[in-house]
Motif scaffolding. Structure first.
Motif, PDB file in Angstrom:
ATOM      1  N   ASP A   1      35.165  12.441 -36.592  1.00 16.53           N
ATOM      2  CA  ASP A   1      34.813  11.204 -35.920  1.00 16.53           C
ATOM      3  C   ASP A   1      33.645  11.499 -34.990  1.00 16.53           C
ATOM      4  OD1 ASP A   1      34.917   8.600 -35.112  1.00 16.53           O
ATOM      5  OD2 ASP A   1      36.593   8.873 -33.725  1.00 16.53           O
ATOM      6  N   ARG A   2      32.828  10.494 -34.717  1.00 17.24           N
ATOM      7  CA  ARG A   2      31.675  10.705 -33.840  1.00 17.24           C
ATOM      8  C   ARG A   2      32.111  10.587 -32.384  1.00 17.24           C
ATOM      9  NH1 ARG A   2      26.131   8.182 -36.246  1.00 17.24           N
ATOM     10  NH2 ARG A   2      25.341   9.571 -34.616  1.00 17.24           N
ATOM     11  N   GLY A   3      32.942  11.534 -31.965  1.00 17.33           N
ATOM     12  CA  GLY A   3      33.453  11.564 -30.603  1.00 17.33           C
ATOM     13  C   GLY A   3      33.193  12.911 -29.980  1.00 17.33           C
ATOM     14  N   GLU A   4      33.646  13.078 -28.744  1.00 20.78           N
ATOM     15  CA  GLU A   4      33.356  14.300 -28.000  1.00 20.78           C
ATOM     16  C   GLU A   4      34.064  15.521 -28.567  1.00 20.78           C
ATOM     17  OE1 GLU A   4      36.724  13.772 -24.470  1.00 20.78           O
ATOM     18  OE2 GLU A   4      34.655  13.131 -24.115  1.00 20.78           O
ATOM     19  N   GLU A   5      35.120  15.315 -29.372  1.00 20.97           N
ATOM     20  CA  GLU A   5      35.846  16.467 -29.900  1.00 20.97           C
ATOM     21  C   GLU A   5      35.360  16.904 -31.277  1.00 20.97           C
ATOM     22  OE1 GLU A   5      39.963  15.550 -30.350  1.00 20.97           O
ATOM     23  OE2 GLU A   5      39.634  14.075 -31.906  1.00 20.97           O
ATOM     24  N   ALA A   6      34.347  16.230 -31.833  1.00 20.66           N
ATOM     25  CA  ALA A   6      33.913  16.509 -33.206  1.00 20.66           C
ATOM     26  C   ALA A   6      33.510  17.969 -33.388  1.00 20.66           C
ATOM     27  CB  ALA A   6      32.758  15.579 -33.588  1.00 20.66           C
ATOM     28  N   GLU A   7      32.721  18.506 -32.473  1.00 23.20           N
ATOM     29  CA  GLU A   7      32.260  19.893 -32.624  1.00 23.20           C
ATOM     30  C   GLU A   7      33.423  20.864 -32.565  1.00 23.20           C
ATOM     31  OE1 GLU A   7      29.342  23.085 -30.352  1.00 23.20           O
ATOM     32  OE2 GLU A   7      28.775  20.954 -30.388  1.00 23.20           O
ATOM     33  N   THR A   8      34.383  20.615 -31.659  1.00 27.32           N
ATOM     34  CA  THR A   8      35.553  21.483 -31.546  1.00 27.32           C
ATOM     35  C   THR A   8      36.356  21.473 -32.837  1.00 27.32           C
ATOM     36  OG1 THR A   8      35.705  21.090 -29.157  1.00 27.32           O
ATOM     37  CG2 THR A   8      37.689  21.894 -30.261  1.00 27.32           C
ATOM     38  N   VAL A   9      36.558  20.277 -33.404  1.00 25.14           N
ATOM     39  CA  VAL A   9      37.323  20.159 -34.647  1.00 25.14           C
ATOM     40  C   VAL A   9      36.593  20.859 -35.788  1.00 25.14           C
ATOM     41  CG1 VAL A   9      38.226  18.542 -36.365  1.00 25.14           C
ATOM     42  CG2 VAL A   9      38.428  18.016 -33.926  1.00 25.14           C
ATOM     43  N   LEU A  10      35.282  20.692 -35.859  1.00 23.30           N
ATOM     44  CA  LEU A  10      34.515  21.315 -36.930  1.00 23.30           C
ATOM     45  C   LEU A  10      34.550  22.836 -36.818  1.00 23.30           C
ATOM     46  CD1 LEU A  10      32.724  21.258 -39.358  1.00 23.30           C
ATOM     47  CD2 LEU A  10      30.764  20.721 -37.896  1.00 23.30           C
TER      48      LEU A  10
ATOM     49  N   GLY B   1      41.000  15.527 -35.886  1.00 20.39           N
ATOM     50  CA  GLY B   1      41.094  15.746 -34.446  1.00 20.39           C
ATOM     51  C   GLY B   1      42.150  14.875 -33.803  1.00 20.39           C
ATOM     52  N   ARG B   2      42.709  15.380 -32.697  1.00 15.56           N
ATOM     53  CA  ARG B   2      43.626  14.569 -31.908  1.00 15.56           C
ATOM     54  C   ARG B   2      43.772  15.084 -30.480  1.00 15.56           C
ATOM     55  NH1 ARG B   2      48.185  17.691 -31.536  1.00 15.56           N
ATOM     56  NH2 ARG B   2      49.483  16.129 -30.556  1.00 15.56           N
ATOM     57  N   GLY B   3      43.399  16.351 -30.227  1.00 12.99           N
ATOM     58  CA  GLY B   3      43.641  16.971 -28.927  1.00 12.99           C
ATOM     59  C   GLY B   3      43.037  16.212 -27.764  1.00 12.99           C
ATOM     60  N   GLN B   4      41.705  16.231 -27.653  1.00 18.77           N
ATOM     61  CA  GLN B   4      41.060  15.557 -26.549  1.00 18.77           C
ATOM     62  C   GLN B   4      41.211  14.049 -26.672  1.00 18.77           C
ATOM     63  OE1 GLN B   4      37.000  16.897 -26.193  1.00 18.77           O
ATOM     64  NE2 GLN B   4      37.551  18.994 -26.661  1.00 18.77           N
ATOM     65  N   ALA B   5      41.371  13.565 -27.884  1.00 20.22           N
ATOM     66  CA  ALA B   5      41.427  12.125 -28.111  1.00 20.22           C
ATOM     67  C   ALA B   5      42.730  11.504 -27.635  1.00 20.22           C
ATOM     68  CB  ALA B   5      41.233  11.818 -29.595  1.00 20.22           C
TER      69      ALA B   5
ATOM     70  N   ARG C   1      38.627   6.584 -32.869  1.00 18.78           N
ATOM     71  CA  ARG C   1      38.941   5.953 -34.146  1.00 18.78           C
ATOM     72  C   ARG C   1      39.904   6.815 -34.949  1.00 18.78           C
ATOM     73  NH1 ARG C   1      34.751   6.323 -37.126  1.00 18.78           N
ATOM     74  NH2 ARG C   1      35.124   4.650 -38.619  1.00 18.78           N
ATOM     75  N   ILE C   2      39.680   8.124 -34.963  1.00 19.71           N
ATOM     76  CA  ILE C   2      40.577   9.014 -35.698  1.00 19.71           C
ATOM     77  C   ILE C   2      41.976   8.972 -35.079  1.00 19.71           C
ATOM     78  CG2 ILE C   2      41.122  11.444 -36.096  1.00 19.71           C
ATOM     79  CD1 ILE C   2      39.233  10.577 -38.152  1.00 19.71           C
ATOM     80  N   TRP C   3      42.045   9.087 -33.740  1.00 20.78           N
ATOM     81  CA  TRP C   3      43.355   9.104 -33.079  1.00 20.78           C
ATOM     82  C   TRP C   3      44.106   7.807 -33.341  1.00 20.78           C
ATOM     83  CZ3 TRP C   3      47.376  11.392 -31.708  1.00 20.78           C
ATOM     84  CH2 TRP C   3      48.249  10.896 -30.738  1.00 20.78           C
ATOM     85  N   SER C   4      43.396   6.679 -33.276  1.00 17.64           N
ATOM     86  CA  SER C   4      44.054   5.391 -33.479  1.00 17.64           C
ATOM     87  C   SER C   4      44.532   5.211 -34.911  1.00 17.64           C
ATOM     88  CB  SER C   4      43.105   4.245 -33.103  1.00 17.64           C
ATOM     89  OG  SER C   4      42.005   4.186 -33.996  1.00 17.64           O
TER      90      SER C   4
END
Length: 286
Positions: A163-172, A257-261, A267-270
């Motif tokens: 997802d284009r969110g702040e956790e994207a790089e961490t998840v990748l 991803g779900r941690g920071q979200a 969008r991914i978390w929801s």
């Protein structure tokens, strides 16, 4: 996050629980982690005791019976392996949350118990609670309803939905490290949910721009991390997009991803519950 140090495996002795054992063993082989089995029981466990209901020793005997059952399960399913065993009386989701906090587990592996037609309508309440409350990485899996798609272990194909969110790089980064550990093919996916067309407004040019921008974003993400892996952008709902791409890529595991979200809107978390319900392969939510 990686490598995992402590794996928590909630045990309820059900068929979905037993079906997970090969996945738990495989994860432990790749990440030499401590394995802890946890079983939560309720008042119904008192029925196993031969003591009268008024006997003050009844709760202690019921607990001892549950501890013995868990030890027997451990000896049968994980012979020759050292496994921790925790038995607690209480609601399973709450017990799992408390054990994660107390033991510092960084990975929880559990089934969703979603089956058949109900799979698209219901996510087990225990799994939902764990996904929402627990800070550890959560591995969830169901029996696939797609006969032509049979995920397995060790993982050979891994799909990472970003997802284009702040956790994207961490998840990748986590997905890349996980795929490298398994020597698996990693594929990236980003789903855009563009407005449907109507007779009043033609959204086609805008849809194309959104998809092109998503492709550019993924190329930049891969370039910044030095990754040379394929990616796909789909115009779909997120759960259906993950499902379609997992089938097309014959994915053995999906990573989202779900941690920071959990503390911010994403969008991914929801869409996480529908993703887990509808995925034809296990889902590792970070």
């Amino acid at each position: 996050m990686l490598p995992f140090r402590t794996i928590l495996f909630p045990v309820d002795y059900s068929e979905p629980c037993r079906a997970m054992i090969p996945y738990v063993k495989d994860m432990r082989r790749h990440f030499p982690a401590e394995l802890t089995l946890v079983h939560a029981y309720g008042p119904e466990a008192l029925a196993y005791s031969k003591l009268p209901l008024a006997d003050p020793g009844l709760p202690e005997e019921a607990r001892a019976i549950q501890e013995q059952l868990l030890r027997e399960f451990s000896a049968k399913e994980f012979p020759g392996e050292h496994c921790g065993a925790i038995v607690e009386r209480g609601e399973p989701g709450t017990v799992i949350h408390e054990v994660v906090q107390r033991q510092g587990a960084d990975l929880v592996m559990m089934p969703t118990h979603g089956r058949g037609p109900l799979r698209r309508l219901l996510l087990g309440s225990v799994t939902a609670k764990v996904l929402h409350d627990v800070s550890a990485v959560v591995w969830t899996g169901v029996h696939s309803a797609v006969t032509e798609h049979q995920p397995g272990v060790p993982y050979k194909s891994i799909l990472c939905a970003l997802d284009r969110g702040e956790e994207a790089e961490t998840v990748l980064k986590a997905a890349a490290a996980f795929a490298n550990c398994y020597r698996a093919q990693l594929t990236l996916l980003h789903v855009v949910e563009t407005p449907p067309g109507s007779w009043e407004i033609d959204f086609t040019p805008y849809n194309r721009e959104i998809v092109d921008a998503a492709n550019q974003w993924l190329r930049e993400m891969k370039g910044s991390l030095g990754l040379d892996v394929p990616h796909t952008v789909l115009d779909s709902t997120i759960p259906e997009g993950v499902r379609q791409e997992a089938i097309r890529r014959k994915a053995d595991l999906a990573i989202v991803g779900r941690g920071q979200a959990q503390s911010t809107f994403s969008r991914i978390w929801s869409r996480l519950y529908p993703i887990v319900r509808e995925s034809p392969c296990p889902v590792l939510s970070i």
